[in-house]
Design a protein around this motif. Structure first.
Motif, PDB file in Angstrom:
ATOM      1  N   ARG A  48       0.861  -1.180   0.000  1.00 31.87           N
ATOM      2  CA  ARG A  48       0.000   0.000   0.000  1.00 31.87           C
ATOM      3  C   ARG A  48       0.899   1.232   0.000  1.00 31.87           C
ATOM      4  O   ARG A  48       2.016   1.189   0.486  1.00 31.87           O
ATOM      5  CB  ARG A  48      -0.884   0.023   1.250  1.00 31.87           C
ATOM      6  N   ARG A 100      -2.889   6.625   5.727  1.00 31.19           N
ATOM      7  CA  ARG A 100      -3.611   6.165   4.538  1.00 31.19           C
ATOM      8  C   ARG A 100      -5.062   5.937   4.960  1.00 31.19           C
ATOM      9  O   ARG A 100      -5.337   5.493   6.067  1.00 31.19           O
ATOM     10  CB  ARG A 100      -2.995   4.858   4.030  1.00 31.19           C
ATOM     11  N   THR A 101      -5.976   6.231   4.072  1.00 26.63           N
ATOM     12  CA  THR A 101      -7.389   5.952   4.298  1.00 26.63           C
ATOM     13  C   THR A 101      -7.868   5.090   3.134  1.00 26.63           C
ATOM     14  O   THR A 101      -7.582   5.386   1.981  1.00 26.63           O
ATOM     15  CB  THR A 101      -8.205   7.252   4.372  1.00 26.63           C
ATOM     16  N   GLU A 102      -8.583   4.017   3.478  1.00 28.19           N
ATOM     17  CA  GLU A 102      -9.118   3.147   2.441  1.00 28.19           C
ATOM     18  C   GLU A 102     -10.489   2.640   2.883  1.00 28.19           C
ATOM     19  O   GLU A 102     -10.853   2.771   4.044  1.00 28.19           O
ATOM     20  CB  GLU A 102      -8.174   1.980   2.131  1.00 28.19           C
ATOM     21  N   THR A 103     -11.223   2.061   1.955  1.00 29.66           N
ATOM     22  CA  THR A 103     -12.527   1.504   2.319  1.00 29.66           C
ATOM     23  C   THR A 103     -12.322   0.104   2.873  1.00 29.66           C
ATOM     24  O   THR A 103     -11.446  -0.628   2.434  1.00 29.66           O
ATOM     25  CB  THR A 103     -13.496   1.446   1.129  1.00 29.66           C
ATOM     26  N   GLU A 123      -7.494  -7.464   3.264  1.00 29.30           N
ATOM     27  CA  GLU A 123      -8.136  -6.398   4.013  1.00 29.30           C
ATOM     28  C   GLU A 123      -7.421  -6.274   5.349  1.00 29.30           C
ATOM     29  O   GLU A 123      -6.966  -7.263   5.916  1.00 29.30           O
ATOM     30  CB  GLU A 123      -9.609  -6.713   4.239  1.00 29.30           C
TER      31      GLU A 123
END
Length: 138
Positions: free
Chosen positions: A17, A37-40, A90
């Motif tokens: 990432r 970091r921002t993710e779904t 995930e």
């Protein structure tokens, strides 16, 4: 050692990432860089939530991989380890203890449900209330 401007214009690759530099902090006289970091959470869920990730790294371990134009980790500050390809999982499915770029890491749940990656050897100091405050993770 890299400057703040070097950190600001490059991303750090970690767990396959890209993490963006957020700030510097000092814990026990050691300077650390905090990346975010921002993710779904999961595209398969009806209403996926945003997951915030923070990575805390001793400043001395960060090197610029010039041919690839990314920041990488090197425990000795110069010799980058061989990157291994593995499938991206995930965050919630990852193990809480793992080895990345030749370094032992811990993933802990931080404030407001964010996940914080820290070197295992320094986890107790970095995640103590004083360490979190110094790193802006309180």
């Amino acid at each position: 050692m890299l400057t703040v401007s070097d950190l600001e214009v490059n991303v750090l690759e970690f767990r396959q990432r890209a993490f963006q530099f957020a700030r510097l902090g000092t814990v026990d006289e050691t300077p650390y860089a905090v990346f975010s970091r921002t993710e779904t959470e999961s595209e398969r869920q009806f209403r996926p939530r945003l997951v915030h990730l923070h990575l805390v790294v001793p400043l001395a371990w960060i090197v610029h991989d010039e041919p690839n134009d990314v920041l990488r980790l090197a425990r000795d500050g110069s010799n980058m380890s061989v990157r291994l390809s593995e499938p991206v999982a995930e965050v919630g499915a990852e193990p809480t203890r793992f080895r990345e770029q030749g370094i032992e890491w811990s993933r802990e749940t931080g404030p407001a449900g964010a996940f914080v990656y820290v070197p295992t050897e320094a986890a107790a100091r970095l995640l103590a209330p004083a360490g979190r405050a110094a790193l802006g993770l309180a």
